[in-house]
Structures are given as C-alpha cells and as structure tokens.
Design a protein around this motif. Structure first.
Motif, PDB file in Angstrom:
ATOM      1  N   VAL A 119       0.876  -1.170   0.000  1.00  0.00           N
ATOM      2  CA  VAL A 119       0.000   0.000   0.000  1.00  0.00           C
ATOM      3  C   VAL A 119       0.916   1.224   0.000  1.00  0.00           C
ATOM      4  N   PHE A 120       0.803   2.010  -1.033  1.00  0.00           N
ATOM      5  CA  PHE A 120       1.637   3.206  -1.193  1.00  0.00           C
ATOM      6  C   PHE A 120       0.838   4.417  -0.730  1.00  0.00           C
ATOM      7  N   LEU A 121       1.268   4.982   0.378  1.00  0.00           N
ATOM      8  CA  LEU A 121       0.609   6.182   0.907  1.00  0.00           C
ATOM      9  C   LEU A 121       1.286   7.390   0.279  1.00  0.00           C
ATOM     10  N   GLU A 122       0.600   7.992  -0.664  1.00  0.00           N
ATOM     11  CA  GLU A 122       1.205   9.109  -1.395  1.00  0.00           C
ATOM     12  C   GLU A 122       0.878  10.426  -0.698  1.00  0.00           C
ATOM     13  N   ILE A 123       1.924  11.215  -0.538  1.00  0.00           N
ATOM     14  CA  ILE A 123       1.780  12.497   0.167  1.00  0.00           C
ATOM     15  C   ILE A 123       2.730  13.492  -0.479  1.00  0.00           C
ATOM     16  N   ASP A 124       2.382  14.769  -0.422  1.00  0.00           N
ATOM     17  CA  ASP A 124       3.338  15.721  -1.012  1.00  0.00           C
ATOM     18  C   ASP A 124       4.330  16.181   0.056  1.00  0.00           C
ATOM     19  N   ARG A 125       5.375  16.827  -0.417  1.00  0.00           N
ATOM     20  CA  ARG A 125       6.488  17.205   0.451  1.00  0.00           C
ATOM     21  C   ARG A 125       6.050  18.128   1.589  1.00  0.00           C
ATOM     22  N   GLU A 126       5.177  19.061   1.232  1.00  0.00           N
ATOM     23  CA  GLU A 126       4.747  20.044   2.233  1.00  0.00           C
ATOM     24  C   GLU A 126       3.976  19.378   3.376  1.00  0.00           C
ATOM     25  N   GLN A 127       3.060  18.490   2.988  1.00  0.00           N
ATOM     26  CA  GLN A 127       2.256  17.790   4.011  1.00  0.00           C
ATOM     27  C   GLN A 127       3.143  16.879   4.864  1.00  0.00           C
ATOM     28  N   ALA A 128       4.073  16.191   4.206  1.00  0.00           N
ATOM     29  CA  ALA A 128       4.961  15.297   4.955  1.00  0.00           C
ATOM     30  C   ALA A 128       5.787  16.106   5.943  1.00  0.00           C
ATOM     31  N   GLN A 129       6.295  17.246   5.481  1.00  0.00           N
ATOM     32  CA  GLN A 129       7.113  18.094   6.354  1.00  0.00           C
ATOM     33  C   GLN A 129       6.296  18.567   7.552  1.00  0.00           C
ATOM     34  N   GLN A 130       5.063  18.945   7.277  1.00  0.00           N
ATOM     35  CA  GLN A 130       4.182  19.417   8.367  1.00  0.00           C
ATOM     36  C   GLN A 130       3.965  18.328   9.404  1.00  0.00           C
ATOM     37  N   ARG A 131       3.692  17.124   8.939  1.00  0.00           N
ATOM     38  CA  ARG A 131       3.425  16.024   9.877  1.00  0.00           C
ATOM     39  C   ARG A 131       4.672  15.654  10.677  1.00  0.00           C
ATOM     40  N   VAL A 132       5.799  15.574   9.984  1.00  0.00           N
ATOM     41  CA  VAL A 132       7.039  15.192  10.675  1.00  0.00           C
ATOM     42  C   VAL A 132       7.412  16.255  11.705  1.00  0.00           C
ATOM     43  N   THR A 133       7.164  17.507  11.372  1.00  0.00           N
ATOM     44  CA  THR A 133       7.458  18.595  12.305  1.00  0.00           C
ATOM     45  C   THR A 133       6.522  18.523  13.510  1.00  0.00           C
ATOM     46  N   ALA A 134       5.248  18.222  13.249  1.00  0.00           N
ATOM     47  CA  ALA A 134       4.273  18.182  14.347  1.00  0.00           C
ATOM     48  C   ALA A 134       4.572  17.048  15.326  1.00  0.00           C
ATOM     49  N   ARG A 135       5.090  15.927  14.820  1.00  0.00           N
ATOM     50  CA  ARG A 135       5.315  14.780  15.724  1.00  0.00           C
ATOM     51  C   ARG A 135       6.726  14.793  16.321  1.00  0.00           C
ATOM     52  N   ALA A 136       7.555  15.745  15.894  1.00  0.00           N
ATOM     53  CA  ALA A 136       8.979  15.731  16.256  1.00  0.00           C
ATOM     54  C   ALA A 136       9.244  15.602  17.762  1.00  0.00           C
ATOM     55  N   PRO A 137       8.435  16.263  18.621  1.00  0.00           N
ATOM     56  CA  PRO A 137       8.744  16.135  20.046  1.00  0.00           C
ATOM     57  C   PRO A 137       8.677  14.701  20.565  1.00  0.00           C
ATOM     58  N   GLN A 138       7.879  13.861  19.906  1.00  0.00           N
ATOM     59  CA  GLN A 138       7.729  12.474  20.401  1.00  0.00           C
ATOM     60  C   GLN A 138       8.396  11.454  19.483  1.00  0.00           C
ATOM     61  N   HIS A 139       9.162  11.878  18.496  1.00  0.00           N
ATOM     62  CA  HIS A 139       9.643  10.906  17.502  1.00  0.00           C
ATOM     63  C   HIS A 139      11.116  11.117  17.177  1.00  0.00           C
ATOM     64  N   PHE A 140      11.825  10.005  16.934  1.00  0.00           N
ATOM     65  CA  PHE A 140      13.270  10.093  16.703  1.00  0.00           C
ATOM     66  C   PHE A 140      13.641  10.699  15.350  1.00  0.00           C
ATOM     67  N   PHE A 141      12.710  10.698  14.403  1.00  0.00           N
ATOM     68  CA  PHE A 141      13.075  11.028  13.019  1.00  0.00           C
ATOM     69  C   PHE A 141      13.237  12.541  12.832  1.00  0.00           C
ATOM     70  N   SER A 142      14.403  12.951  12.320  1.00  0.00           N
ATOM     71  CA  SER A 142      14.689  14.380  12.206  1.00  0.00           C
ATOM     72  C   SER A 142      13.831  15.066  11.145  1.00  0.00           C
ATOM     73  N   THR A 143      13.394  16.268  11.478  1.00  0.00           N
ATOM     74  CA  THR A 143      12.603  17.062  10.525  1.00  0.00           C
ATOM     75  C   THR A 143      13.451  17.476   9.315  1.00  0.00           C
ATOM     76  N   ARG A 144      14.782  17.340   9.423  1.00  0.00           N
ATOM     77  CA  ARG A 144      15.662  17.754   8.323  1.00  0.00           C
ATOM     78  C   ARG A 144      15.768  16.704   7.228  1.00  0.00           C
ATOM     79  N   LEU A 145      15.155  15.532   7.451  1.00  0.00           N
ATOM     80  CA  LEU A 145      15.354  14.432   6.497  1.00  0.00           C
ATOM     81  C   LEU A 145      14.233  14.258   5.477  1.00  0.00           C
ATOM     82  N   VAL A 146      13.243  15.113   5.546  1.00  0.00           N
ATOM     83  CA  VAL A 146      12.091  14.898   4.661  1.00  0.00           C
ATOM     84  C   VAL A 146      12.505  15.018   3.188  1.00  0.00           C
ATOM     85  N   ASP A 147      13.317  16.008   2.862  1.00  0.00           N
ATOM     86  CA  ASP A 147      13.738  16.172   1.458  1.00  0.00           C
ATOM     87  C   ASP A 147      14.454  14.916   0.952  1.00  0.00           C
ATOM     88  N   SER A 148      15.298  14.348   1.799  1.00  0.00           N
ATOM     89  CA  SER A 148      16.047  13.171   1.331  1.00  0.00           C
ATOM     90  C   SER A 148      15.121  11.979   1.128  1.00  0.00           C
TER      91      SER A 148
END
Ligand SMILES: Nc1ncnc2c1ncn2[C@@H]1O[C@H](COP(=O)(O)OP(=O)(O)O)[C@@H](O)[C@H]1O
Ligand SMILES: O=C(O)[C@H](O)[C@@H](O)[C@H](O)[C@H](O)COP(=O)(O)O
Length: 161
Positions: free
Chosen positions: A92-121
C-alpha cells in the motif's frame, strides 16, 4: 510504504487490528546506529538499510500466515528484497506531497526520533512503486478510517493495481 510522515505506522496498526494480523513495525528493526543517524538528521544509505531489510525479510518469513509490515520501502530494490522473502507481498503506497509530509514530521517531532531535516532526502530517495504488481496507491491525506476501509476492500477483492 512511503516517505516519513505519510502514515505508515498509523494505517498499518489499524489494518493489522481489523484483519487480525500481526503487526511488524519497521522502525523497531533499525539498528541503534541507524536510529542515531536519523535523529541527527543524517540520511540512511543502502548499506545502512541492508541489515534492516534482512531483519524485516526474516520477520516476514516467520509470519508465513500473513502480517502487516510498516516500512518506508522507498526504492524498488528494497521492495524486491521484501518480495523475495514473502512472495505475493502486497504494497500500500501512501502518497503524500512534500509540504504535508514536512508538516506532519514537524508536528510529531517532540515524540519521535526522526529528524525534521530528512524529509527532502526521503523524497529524493523515493522510487514510485506505481506500475509494479500488487500495489494500491492511496491519498495519504484521506481520513485514516477511509484508508483502512480501502485497504480492507482491496484485500478482499484480490489484486487491483
Ligand atoms: N490519514 C491521516 N490523516 C491525518 N493525520 C495522519 C494520517 N495518518 C497519519 N497521520 C499523522 O501523521 C503523523 C505521521 O504518521 P505516522 O503513522 O507516524 O507516519 P509514518 O509511519 O509513515 O512516518 C502522525 O502524527 C499521525 O498521527
Ligand atoms: O528508509 C529510511 O530512510 C527509513 O526507514 C526512514 O524512512 C525511517 O525509518 C522512517 O520513515 C522514520 O520513521 P517513520 O516510519 O515513522 O517515518
């Protein structure tokens, strides 16, 4: 599958629950070094992902009666590794655009190990699975309950690309 923030973990947990299948959370199988890299904003390489994909393949083999795996599976070669471990595997491929992904990763950052700087990569690494066998593409911004219903229907009806 899909980039960080697309909703893999959320949807996989729901699907596993409704299908009565085991959940394999891909993030739980990264090495400590890989987790440290990602939290420092350093993207994983093919070599970093090698052992991870082996462990995930082993997990799939151990769940021959079926399981739901959440895994970024960004490149075709990674997906082929998983398919080799579980012939007939569906994605199942969950397709999302860069802006939305960045927003979500930023919002969850306080509780999650994944850096907000890695979305572009993540987007630079992603090779779309569209055109491969047994792939369902979903709009990652739809409500989770709807996504889960679409996956359930797809699993019930058999293969639809
Ligand atoms: N369909 C959705 N609609 C709105 N928010 C979502 C949806 N799916 C996931 N989220 C939220 O987006 C964030 C990232 O989801 P997550 O499941 O951790 O993604 P991934 O495992 O792909 O990184 C979480 O805060 C989650 O609650
Ligand atoms: O291949 C990779 O670069 C990693 O797997 C990466 O995608 C990461 O593990 C998750 O995306 C972060 O955690 P989430 O799965 O929660 O995004």
């Amino acid at each position: 599958m899909g980039v960080a923030g697309c909703g893999k973990s959320s949807l996989a947990a729901l699907v596993a629950q409704t299908q009565g299948l085991s959940l394999i959370e891909g993030d739980d199988f990264h090495s400590a070094d890989s987790r440290a890299k990602m939290s420092q904003g350093i993207a994983l390489t093919d070599a970093d992902r090698e052992g991870w994909l082996s462990r995930l393949g082993e997990e799939l083999r151990q769940h021959a009666d079926g399981a739901v795996l959440s895994c970024s599976a960004l490149k075709r070669q990674y997906r082929e590794r998983l398919r080799a471990a579980a012939p007939g595997l569906r994605f199942v491929f969950l397709e999302i655009d860069r802006e939305q992904a960045q927003q979500r990763v930023t919002a969850r950052a306080p509780q999650h190990f994944f850096s907000t700087r890695l979305v572009d990569s993540q987007f630079a690494t992603l090779e779309s699975p569209l055109g491969e066998e047994r792939v369902l593409r979903l709009d990652a911004t739809a409500p989770l309950a709807r996504l889960q219903a679409e996956v359930d229907a797809w699993l019930k009806q058999g293969e639809t690309a």
